[in-house]
Design a protein around this motif. Structure first.
Motif, PDB file in Angstrom:
ATOM      1  N   VAL A  57      35.983  10.151  70.841  1.00 43.57           N
ATOM      2  CA  VAL A  57      34.972  10.869  71.615  1.00 43.57           C
ATOM      3  C   VAL A  57      35.415  12.294  71.932  1.00 43.57           C
ATOM      4  O   VAL A  57      34.597  13.209  71.980  1.00 43.57           O
ATOM      5  CB  VAL A  57      34.656  10.110  72.927  1.00 43.57           C
ATOM      6  CG1 VAL A  57      33.825  10.935  73.884  1.00 43.57           C
ATOM      7  CG2 VAL A  57      33.956   8.804  72.619  1.00 43.57           C
ATOM      8  N   THR A  58      36.706  12.492  72.139  1.00 44.83           N
ATOM      9  CA  THR A  58      37.199  13.806  72.560  1.00 44.83           C
ATOM     10  C   THR A  58      37.754  14.639  71.410  1.00 44.83           C
ATOM     11  O   THR A  58      38.204  15.761  71.635  1.00 44.83           O
ATOM     12  CB  THR A  58      38.286  13.650  73.643  1.00 44.83           C
ATOM     13  OG1 THR A  58      39.377  12.888  73.104  1.00 44.83           O
ATOM     14  CG2 THR A  58      37.731  12.971  74.878  1.00 44.83           C
ATOM     15  N   ALA A  59      37.719  14.114  70.190  1.00 44.14           N
ATOM     16  CA  ALA A  59      38.268  14.848  69.047  1.00 44.14           C
ATOM     17  C   ALA A  59      37.468  16.131  68.807  1.00 44.14           C
ATOM     18  O   ALA A  59      36.248  16.152  68.943  1.00 44.14           O
ATOM     19  CB  ALA A  59      38.229  13.973  67.799  1.00 44.14           C
ATOM     20  N   VAL A  60      38.190  17.178  68.476  1.00 44.63           N
ATOM     21  CA  VAL A  60      37.545  18.445  68.144  1.00 44.63           C
ATOM     22  C   VAL A  60      38.082  18.930  66.802  1.00 44.63           C
ATOM     23  O   VAL A  60      39.222  18.654  66.433  1.00 44.63           O
ATOM     24  CB  VAL A  60      37.792  19.525  69.223  1.00 44.63           C
ATOM     25  CG1 VAL A  60      37.143  19.155  70.534  1.00 44.63           C
ATOM     26  CG2 VAL A  60      39.264  19.779  69.418  1.00 44.63           C
ATOM     27  N   THR A  61      37.254  19.636  66.105  1.00 42.36           N
ATOM     28  CA  THR A  61      37.666  20.214  64.831  1.00 42.36           C
ATOM     29  C   THR A  61      38.541  21.424  65.121  1.00 42.36           C
ATOM     30  O   THR A  61      38.160  22.277  65.925  1.00 42.36           O
ATOM     31  CB  THR A  61      36.436  20.641  64.013  1.00 42.36           C
ATOM     32  OG1 THR A  61      35.596  19.505  63.837  1.00 42.36           O
ATOM     33  CG2 THR A  61      36.836  21.203  62.666  1.00 42.36           C
ATOM     34  N   PRO A  62      39.712  21.500  64.491  1.00 38.14           N
ATOM     35  CA  PRO A  62      40.585  22.654  64.750  1.00 38.14           C
ATOM     36  C   PRO A  62      39.956  23.930  64.194  1.00 38.14           C
ATOM     37  O   PRO A  62      39.137  23.881  63.267  1.00 38.14           O
ATOM     38  CB  PRO A  62      41.877  22.306  64.006  1.00 38.14           C
ATOM     39  CG  PRO A  62      41.505  21.272  63.020  1.00 38.14           C
ATOM     40  CD  PRO A  62      40.299  20.566  63.549  1.00 38.14           C
ATOM     41  N   PRO A  63      40.341  25.065  64.741  1.00 37.94           N
ATOM     42  CA  PRO A  63      39.810  26.327  64.227  1.00 37.94           C
ATOM     43  C   PRO A  63      40.132  26.489  62.744  1.00 37.94           C
ATOM     44  O   PRO A  63      41.198  26.066  62.277  1.00 37.94           O
ATOM     45  CB  PRO A  63      40.539  27.393  65.050  1.00 37.94           C
ATOM     46  CG  PRO A  63      41.119  26.673  66.221  1.00 37.94           C
ATOM     47  CD  PRO A  63      41.271  25.244  65.825  1.00 37.94           C
ATOM     48  N   ALA A  64      39.233  27.097  62.006  1.00 31.68           N
ATOM     49  CA  ALA A  64      39.405  27.244  60.562  1.00 31.68           C
ATOM     50  C   ALA A  64      40.681  28.002  60.210  1.00 31.68           C
ATOM     51  O   ALA A  64      41.330  27.711  59.202  1.00 31.68           O
ATOM     52  CB  ALA A  64      38.189  27.940  59.975  1.00 31.68           C
ATOM     53  N   ALA A  65      41.064  28.969  61.016  1.00 33.79           N
ATOM     54  CA  ALA A  65      42.238  29.790  60.714  1.00 33.79           C
ATOM     55  C   ALA A  65      43.554  29.066  60.989  1.00 33.79           C
ATOM     56  O   ALA A  65      44.619  29.537  60.581  1.00 33.79           O
ATOM     57  CB  ALA A  65      42.190  31.079  61.522  1.00 33.79           C
ATOM     58  N   LEU A  66      43.505  27.933  61.658  1.00 31.27           N
ATOM     59  CA  LEU A  66      44.742  27.237  62.021  1.00 31.27           C
ATOM     60  C   LEU A  66      45.558  26.844  60.800  1.00 31.27           C
ATOM     61  O   LEU A  66      46.774  27.027  60.773  1.00 31.27           O
ATOM     62  CB  LEU A  66      44.427  26.001  62.867  1.00 31.27           C
ATOM     63  CG  LEU A  66      45.631  25.170  63.306  1.00 31.27           C
ATOM     64  CD1 LEU A  66      46.568  25.999  64.167  1.00 31.27           C
ATOM     65  CD2 LEU A  66      45.178  23.937  64.056  1.00 31.27           C
ATOM     66  N   ARG A  67      44.911  26.322  59.781  1.00 31.99           N
ATOM     67  CA  ARG A  67      45.636  25.895  58.575  1.00 31.99           C
ATOM     68  C   ARG A  67      46.410  27.061  57.969  1.00 31.99           C
ATOM     69  O   ARG A  67      47.587  26.941  57.643  1.00 31.99           O
ATOM     70  CB  ARG A  67      44.678  25.297  57.541  1.00 31.99           C
ATOM     71  CG  ARG A  67      45.383  24.753  56.325  1.00 31.99           C
ATOM     72  CD  ARG A  67      44.377  24.055  55.385  1.00 31.99           C
ATOM     73  NE  ARG A  67      45.028  23.243  54.403  1.00 31.99           N
ATOM     74  CZ  ARG A  67      45.516  23.691  53.236  1.00 31.99           C
ATOM     75  NH1 ARG A  67      45.427  24.971  52.937  1.00 31.99           N
ATOM     76  NH2 ARG A  67      46.084  22.865  52.393  1.00 31.99           N
ATOM     77  N   GLY A  68      45.765  28.193  57.851  1.00 32.20           N
ATOM     78  CA  GLY A  68      46.421  29.366  57.289  1.00 32.20           C
ATOM     79  C   GLY A  68      47.599  29.821  58.128  1.00 32.20           C
ATOM     80  O   GLY A  68      48.661  30.172  57.593  1.00 32.20           O
TER      81      GLY A  68
END
Length: 83
Positions: A57-68
């Protein structure tokens, strides 16, 4: 079950058990009381289920730039020295 046993079940479900608690859990698992063992295992399972539901329920998608940023940080690390 008493409060200590319930706390132990929560500790097991959280995978945050220390040596002292490990011995207490082992004693409980070795108990000759099948009702106590069943209640303990049910409490562990119920706690794991609640934690999984909460995580979903509390999961959020990490920011797109995080992987880079992570890959850049990893690449910048010095490789370990091998002998």
């Amino acid at each position: 079950m008493n409060e200590v046993q319930i706390d132990l079940a929560h500790t097991v479900a959280l995978a945050s058990i220390d040596d002292e608690d490990h011995h207490a859990v082992q004693d409980l698992l070795d108990s000759e009381d099948p009702a106590l063992l069943a209640a303990f295992l049910a409490e562990v399972q119920e706690t794991e289920d609640v934690l999984a539901a909460l995580a979903a329920v509390t999961a959020v998608t990490p920011p797109a730039a995080l992987r880079g940023r992570l890959l850049t940080a990893i690449a910048a690390e010095q490789p370990p020295v091998t002998s």
